[in-house]
Design a protein around this motif. Structure first.
Motif, PDB file in Angstrom:
ATOM      1  N   THR A  62       0.847  -1.191   0.000  1.00 37.93           N
ATOM      2  CA  THR A  62       0.000   0.000   0.000  1.00 37.93           C
ATOM      3  C   THR A  62       0.882   1.241   0.000  1.00 37.93           C
ATOM      4  O   THR A  62       2.088   1.160   0.235  1.00 37.93           O
ATOM      5  N   THR A  66      -2.987   5.381   1.102  1.00 31.66           N
ATOM      6  CA  THR A  66      -3.997   4.321   1.026  1.00 31.66           C
ATOM      7  C   THR A  66      -4.777   4.289   2.347  1.00 31.66           C
ATOM      8  O   THR A  66      -4.177   4.254   3.415  1.00 31.66           O
ATOM      9  N   GLY A  67      -6.102   4.321   2.236  1.00 32.28           N
ATOM     10  CA  GLY A  67      -6.933   4.248   3.432  1.00 32.28           C
ATOM     11  C   GLY A  67      -7.227   5.587   4.084  1.00 32.28           C
ATOM     12  O   GLY A  67      -7.896   5.646   5.117  1.00 32.28           O
ATOM     13  N   THR A  68      -6.732   6.667   3.475  1.00 31.56           N
ATOM     14  CA  THR A  68      -7.045   7.998   4.007  1.00 31.56           C
ATOM     15  C   THR A  68      -8.148   8.633   3.170  1.00 31.56           C
ATOM     16  O   THR A  68      -8.587   8.063   2.164  1.00 31.56           O
ATOM     17  N   GLY A  74      -7.010   4.473  -2.235  1.00 37.48           N
ATOM     18  CA  GLY A  74      -7.342   3.099  -1.862  1.00 37.48           C
ATOM     19  C   GLY A  74      -6.520   2.082  -2.629  1.00 37.48           C
ATOM     20  O   GLY A  74      -6.815   0.892  -2.634  1.00 37.48           O
ATOM     21  N   ALA A  99      -7.051  -0.652   1.098  1.00 36.28           N
ATOM     22  CA  ALA A  99      -7.368   0.105   2.310  1.00 36.28           C
ATOM     23  C   ALA A  99      -7.572  -0.840   3.496  1.00 36.28           C
ATOM     24  O   ALA A  99      -7.154  -0.545   4.626  1.00 36.28           O
ATOM     25  N   LYS A 102      -4.313  -1.892   4.974  1.00 37.62           N
ATOM     26  CA  LYS A 102      -3.765  -0.796   5.790  1.00 37.62           C
ATOM     27  C   LYS A 102      -4.482  -0.734   7.143  1.00 37.62           C
ATOM     28  O   LYS A 102      -3.840  -0.563   8.186  1.00 37.62           O
ATOM     29  N   TYR A 103      -5.801  -0.872   7.132  1.00 43.25           N
ATOM     30  CA  TYR A 103      -6.574  -0.801   8.379  1.00 43.25           C
ATOM     31  C   TYR A 103      -6.252  -1.973   9.304  1.00 43.25           C
ATOM     32  O   TYR A 103      -6.468  -1.904  10.504  1.00 43.25           O
TER      33      TYR A 103
END
Lengths: 616, 160
Positions: A62, A66-68, A74, A99, A102-103
């Protein structure tokens, strides 16, 4: 910071999953995703290794965004040595998988070795384990996705997996995530299959709460979203028509190849265009296009969600293909349509479904079929090889039958799975392979549009529009219009696009933002999210560093300037009619200037002073 | 004037910007798993549906709560959970006919949309106006208007 600062290292030979800290010194030089994972690959893998052997590694990575809430934040990429090309491969995908990874708390997963038996990786936040996938082996990507969801009863779990074509050794197999998004090119799915890894299932609940400067980040990302919304391409064209907005445009300017690039200009283009997708059909009054859909965090939403006409021969007796799924994007519509000479929208939408379901790159697949069609028409291949199918340009029924035969591993599938370079070599017609470094061209003809040909020839992963999309400038006038048939200035143009793209691909963002965003829109978002200096200048230099690092990997793998070339057809066979009539690719005029612009030697090598300038 | 979230699933692209905005407002993290608004994807139908609390006037959750942990924010009309009072019994999650009040393992309390104190971040983040925050008396008017427009002689030219 936005990095999780953690890597998951999965040793498939030993069956172990270990956490290790992200190398932050490298992160400051290579940012994330494409750049950072390519650095890990360069450090850990012998470029001469067998791409399908246990010594190759496969990295899912990622980017820091990514994920923000950054628009399009994403993305993830798969980095490995590619089996189709033997070069470094980096395939970028959207959807929701990146994403989620990353989470769960991971910047990247490095897969190494090879499992004895089929396995899948289950990641639930910090917990990661390998589980048996013997019940999944032999299943399509869609069936695998369904089965994993049924096992874990978690609708929010995100799955990336391979279909049957990867298991069957097809050299351009993709990794599918979220059913219809793909890390599509260069055979990254084939590498995954070679490791006996069927799927990666991820569930993350930890979120991202460590953005470096939250206030500046909110401001920069909101500014960026406003720019996307106000731009004609990202605010109107792409949401309404998707990338398919290009079909009639590229055909109109004389840049649409057809029938294995034997022709330029496709008389059936309008039947397989975005406009055709929006036209209600007679049978049920619905258009091919159901709706547009977004990948994670994307405020553009160019994705096509389509249905095939339920009365069409391809799906008539197959209710499982009558619902909505990922529809045609421009490149696939070209390769499955114009390049095979087929103007049947429903047939190619169905074939596109099959590409998604069984995980193969529709560009390479369509282009390989096109090469086979040309050889069939030339009498080099007969029905004896094709399993009885009359493989002629323009025959939708033959193409549908061939694809169904291919995904299930039937007759001719081993041949088609080689890609067009090996296929045409096998039958003694290597000049009919429309490839660079063994990878098939996408949907823009280098005879009609000069700059894109230089980009294809020098692309580190073989022919690819997504390494340096000069079409933006040459056709659409973004950021400035350059003439299609000019070669002046194209070297610098290609370099600028390639470097900027390498940076965007390392951030977690989608390259389509660059129809509207310049580096002055992108750098502030990265700078607010990440510690360190991410000024426009540093971002551009990082992109250049990444490009050169990839080139060094390929150099060590054995590639030379001799591989920066286009097929003879594009250099010698002039376009026969239309607005670009008489043109050939003038690669020879551009390539020396390109090497010079890059600070390379006349034979395409990277000298010490350029390495030092880029801290390589 | 009371305002209300107005959701038009037909405009939703499933991008989840609303989920990130909601979770960031309430937890300080981009974390869809802790969002109070959820977007559901109906893959085979090609539809996306954002779903969250509609702030019922006579709220089942509020009536069901045995410890009076849910109260009305008089400024916005939102039904708001007091973390100090909530004991995590989940009776409200059974009472709510829409399933839009949920238990959170992370906090041991129930969570639901609180309209962000009158500035709902989901609506602010939505790029397609699938989620808007409008005068409560006007919910549904856009669809009424669209429906009325179908009776116009030029309906064929403008519809769809």
């Amino acid at each position: 910071m936005s990095w999780t600062r953690k890597i998951l290292r999965v040793d498939l030979s030993k069956g172990s999953c270990k956490s290790e800290p992200l190398n932050m010194e490298w992160a400051k030089l290579y940012l994330g995703q494409r750049g950072l994972a390519s650095k890990y690959l360069s450090e850990e893998v012998d470029p001469k290794c067998d791409a399908l052997g246990p010594d190759n590694k496969m990295i899912m990575a990622t980017g820091p965004l990514t994920g923000t809430m950054a628009s399009t934040g994403g993305r993830y990429s798969v980095i490995t040595k590619g089996p189709l090309t033997g070069a470094i491969a980096c395939s970028n995908s959207g959807g929701f998988f990146g994403a989620e990874l990353k989470y769960a708390g991971w910047d990247m997963i490095i897969f190494e070795g090879k499992s004895d038996k089929p396995v899948y990786l289950l990641v639930q936040d910090d917990k990661a384990e390998l589980r048996s996938a013997e019940h999944l082996w032999g299943k399509t990507a869609w069936a695998t996705d369904d089965s994993i969801h049924a096992t874990h009863q978690d609708p929010q779990m995100r799955v990336a997996c391979i279909g049957r074509t990867a298991e069957n050794g097809c050299l351009y197999a993709a990794i599918m995530n979220d059913r219809h998004r793909a890390a599509g090119r260069s055979g990254v799915g084939t590498v995954m299959a070679s490791k006996n890894l069927k799927a990666v299932a991820v569930r993350g609940t930890q979120g991202i709460g460590n953005v470096d400067d939250a206030e500046a980040f909110a401001s920069a990302t909101n500014d960026g979203k406003a720019v996307l919304a106000e731009n004609a391409v990202t605010g109107q064209g792409l949401p309404a028509y998707g990338t398919q907005v290009l079909m009639n445009v590229i055909n109109g300017v004389g840049g649409l190849p057809a029938r294995n690039m034997r022709d330029v200009g496709f008389e059936g283009a309008e039947h397989i265009s975005a406009e055709a997708m929006a036209e209600p059909r007679k049978s049920d009054g619905k258009p091919n296009l159901t709706t547009n859909g977004a990948c994670f965090g994307c405020t553009i939403a160019c994705g096509r969600i389509s249905t095939v006409d339920p009365t069409h021969f391809s799906v008539k007796d197959k209710p499982q293909y009558q619902g909505s799924s990922g529809g045609l994007e421009y490149e696939a519509a070209w390769s499955l349509g114009a390049d095979t000479g087929i103007d049947d929208l429903d047939a190619i939408t169905y074939v596109n479904f099959l590409c998604n379901e069984d995980g193969m790159d529709p560009i390479s697949y369509g282009a390989t079929v096109a090469a086979a069609m040309e050889m069939f028409e030339d009498g080099v291949i007969t029905t004896k090889e094709t399993g009885g199918i009359e493989l002629r340009f323009g025959d939708a029924k033959a193409f549908v039958a061939l694809t169904e035969q291919f995904v299930s591993g039937g007759a001719f599938s081993a041949d088609l799975g080689m890609g067009s370079k090996r296929l045409t070599e096998k039958y003694g017609k290597p000049d009919l392979s429309m490839t660079v470094k063994g990878q098939e061209f996408p949907a823009y003809d280098p005879r009609g549009i000069q700059g894109i040909g230089l980009n294809y020839a020098t692309s580190n992963r073989g022919a690819c529009h997504l390494r340096g999309y000069t079409i933006a400038s040459e056709v659409l006038g973004i950021p400035v219009k350059t003439e299609l048939n000019d070669t002046d200035g194209k070297a610098e143009l290609v370099k600028a696009f390639q470097d900027a793209t390498a940076l965007v691909d390392s951030a977690g963002l989608c390259i389509f933002t660059t129809f509207a965003w310049g580096m002055d829109n992108i750098a502030p978002q990265i700078d607010a999210a990440c510690e360190g200096d991410w000024s426009v200048e540093n971002c551009l230099e990082t992109g250049e560093r990444i490009w050169n690092m990839e080139r060094l990997f390929n150099e060590a793998a054995g590639f030379t300037a001799d591989d920066d070339k286009l097929p003879k057809r594009l250099l010698e066979e002039a376009i026969k009619h239309g607005p670009t009539k008489g043109q050939v690719s003038r690669l020879g005029e551009m390539l020396p200037k390109y090497y010079e612009a890059r600070g390379w030697t006349a034979d395409g090598k990277i000298p010490d002073e350029t390495r030092q300038r880029l801290s390589l | 004037m009371q305002k209300s979230l107005n959701i038009d699933p037909g405009k939703c692209t499933g991008c989840l910007q609303c989920e990130m905005a909601c979770s960031y407002e309430h937890t300080g993290t981009f974390n869809p798993s802790r969002s109070y608004i959820k977007v559901f994807t109906f893959h085979h139908e090609g539809r996306f549906a954002p779903y969250t609390c509609t702030q019922c006037d006579e709220a089942w959750c509020m009536r069901a709560c045995p410890v009076d942990a849910i109260s009305v924010d008089m400024a916005t009309g939102a039904k708001v959970v007091s973390d100090d009072k909530c004991v995590g019994c989940k009776v409200c999650t059974i009472a709510c006919p829409f399933g839009t009040i949920n238990y959170s393992q992370a906090t041991g309390k129930v969570v639901k949309c609180d309209l962000c104190g009158g500035d709902p971040q989901c609506a602010a983040a939505c790029p397609t106006d699938a989620i808007t925050y409008v005068d409560a008396d006007w919910t549904g008017y856009d669809r009424m208007l669209a429906s009325a427009a179908k009776s116009l002689p030029s309906a064929e030219a403008t519809a769809g």
